[in-house]
Design a protein around this motif. Structure first.
Motif, PDB file in Angstrom:
ATOM      1  N   LEU A   1      -0.515  -1.676  -4.087  1.00 48.58           N
ATOM      2  CA  LEU A   1      -1.794  -2.204  -3.630  1.00 48.58           C
ATOM      3  C   LEU A   1      -2.702  -1.045  -3.238  1.00 48.58           C
ATOM      4  CD1 LEU A   1      -0.567  -5.153  -1.348  1.00 48.58           C
ATOM      5  CD2 LEU A   1      -1.023  -5.173  -3.810  1.00 48.58           C
ATOM      6  N   ARG A   2      -3.992  -1.236  -3.401  1.00 46.52           N
ATOM      7  CA  ARG A   2      -4.928  -0.181  -3.050  1.00 46.52           C
ATOM      8  C   ARG A   2      -5.060  -0.078  -1.528  1.00 46.52           C
ATOM      9  NH1 ARG A   2      -9.881  -2.755  -2.049  1.00 46.52           N
ATOM     10  NH2 ARG A   2      -9.985  -4.900  -2.846  1.00 46.52           N
ATOM     11  N   PRO A   3      -5.418   1.083  -1.010  1.00 48.35           N
ATOM     12  CA  PRO A   3      -5.562   1.248   0.441  1.00 48.35           C
ATOM     13  C   PRO A   3      -6.639   0.319   0.994  1.00 48.35           C
ATOM     14  CG  PRO A   3      -5.463   3.370  -0.640  1.00 48.35           C
ATOM     15  CD  PRO A   3      -5.622   2.349  -1.738  1.00 48.35           C
TER      16      PRO A   3
ATOM     17  N   GLY B   1       2.270   2.073  -3.263  1.00 44.82           N
ATOM     18  CA  GLY B   1       1.299   2.404  -4.287  1.00 44.82           C
ATOM     19  C   GLY B   1       0.955   1.251  -5.205  1.00 44.82           C
TER      20      GLY B   1
ATOM     21  N   VAL C   1       0.848  -1.200   0.000  1.00 44.37           N
ATOM     22  CA  VAL C   1       0.000   0.000   0.000  1.00 44.37           C
ATOM     23  C   VAL C   1       0.883   1.250   0.000  1.00 44.37           C
ATOM     24  CG1 VAL C   1      -1.672   1.332   1.334  1.00 44.37           C
ATOM     25  CG2 VAL C   1      -1.956  -1.147   1.099  1.00 44.37           C
TER      26      VAL C   1
ATOM     27  N   ALA D   1      -3.777  -1.896  -6.838  1.00 43.35           N
ATOM     28  CA  ALA D   1      -4.238  -0.511  -6.936  1.00 43.35           C
ATOM     29  C   ALA D   1      -4.550  -0.176  -8.385  1.00 43.35           C
ATOM     30  CB  ALA D   1      -3.158   0.436  -6.406  1.00 43.35           C
ATOM     31  N   ALA D   2      -5.537   0.705  -8.590  1.00 41.67           N
ATOM     32  CA  ALA D   2      -5.825   1.204  -9.932  1.00 41.67           C
ATOM     33  C   ALA D   2      -4.718   2.158 -10.345  1.00 41.67           C
ATOM     34  CB  ALA D   2      -7.171   1.913  -9.951  1.00 41.67           C
TER      35      ALA D   2
ATOM     36  N   ALA E   1      -9.092  -1.349 -14.656  1.00 42.01           N
ATOM     37  CA  ALA E   1      -9.739  -2.039 -13.539  1.00 42.01           C
ATOM     38  C   ALA E   1     -10.524  -3.242 -14.048  1.00 42.01           C
ATOM     39  CB  ALA E   1     -10.667  -1.074 -12.804  1.00 42.01           C
TER      40      ALA E   1
END
Length: 235
Positions: A153-155, A151, A148, A201-202, A213
């Motif tokens: 992986l998404r939060p 950046g 995360v 993450a996008a 996505a």
């Protein structure tokens, strides 16, 4: 005794010990720890009770060995993966999920015993085991948090995500049985890819169901299809 003969003796002992652990784990999981005796394990292997004592000291020692391998070694494994400088955060998380899934799939009886036998563990083993479980969760959360921050992986709430991955990788011990026709690797690989794809993450500046996505979602669905095909073949 010549060194070569000593080496063969040690290898033979190691093989027999591993067989004992496998038979013990299966019987403990099937019958329960209290209802299984060393005699039962010896009979399942075609050994005498006396011969068993050449390899193990007691039934309690067998249980401790099995539980230690499942939990304490799991912590060390994830810690080592998190320290891999040759992999990016995504690669480290994927490798962690793969290793957890493959270990549980290759030794399902041992993992099922660890899960079923929690109430039968006495101290200090129960305490060490509980600390090891927390350690596994902490290391996996750390891998997710690293991703995360980078950046990649998404939060997400790392505890929830880690428990989800653990559940996916642990459950394999109940539904998969390895064999020469149905190896561990393809199933573990599919689960590892799903673990990562679900957290990616996008790309920057992309919001909502954009093509990237949608592509990630399609990849997850493809992995599900691949896993379903593996399970269908296993059936």
């Amino acid at each position: 005794m010549p060194a070569q003969a000593t080496g063969r003796t040690r290898r033979r002992r190691g093989i027999v010990e591993q067989e004992i652990y496998e038979h013990a784990a299966r019987l403990f999981a099937e019958r329960g720890f209290a209802a299984t005796s060393l005699q039962d394990i010896a009979v399942s292997m075609g050994l005498t009770r006396t011969a068993m004592y050449h390899y193990v000291d007691s039934k309690d020692a067998l249980l401790e060995k099995i539980v230690t391998e499942v939990t304490l070694e799991g912590v060390a494994l994830l810690r080592a993966i998190r320290g891999r400088a040759d992999l990016d955060p995504r690669g480290r998380l994927r490798l962690a999920a793969y290793e957890m899934a493959s270990r549980n799939a290759a030794n399902p009886a041992r993992f099922r015993l660890w899960h079923i036998g929690q109430m039968e563990l006495g101290e200090p083993l129960a305490g060490r085991n509980e600390r090891a479980k927390r350690g596994v969760l902490a290391e996996l959360r750390g891998l997710i948090d690293d991703g995360v921050r980078a950046g990649v992986l998404r939060p997400v709430d790392s505890r929830t995500a880690a428990l989800g991955i653990l559940g996916m990788c642990n459950w394999i011990a109940w539904w998969f049985r390895p064999s020469p026709e149905h190896p561990v690797e393809p199933v573990a690989d599919a689960l590892a890819e799903m673990a990562v794809q679900g957290l990616l993450a996008a790309p920057a500046g992309v919001a909502g169901p954009q093509p990237e996505a949608a592509s990630a979602l399609a990849a997850v669905r493809a992995e599900l299809d691949r896993l379903e095909a593996v399970l269908h073949a296993a059936g």
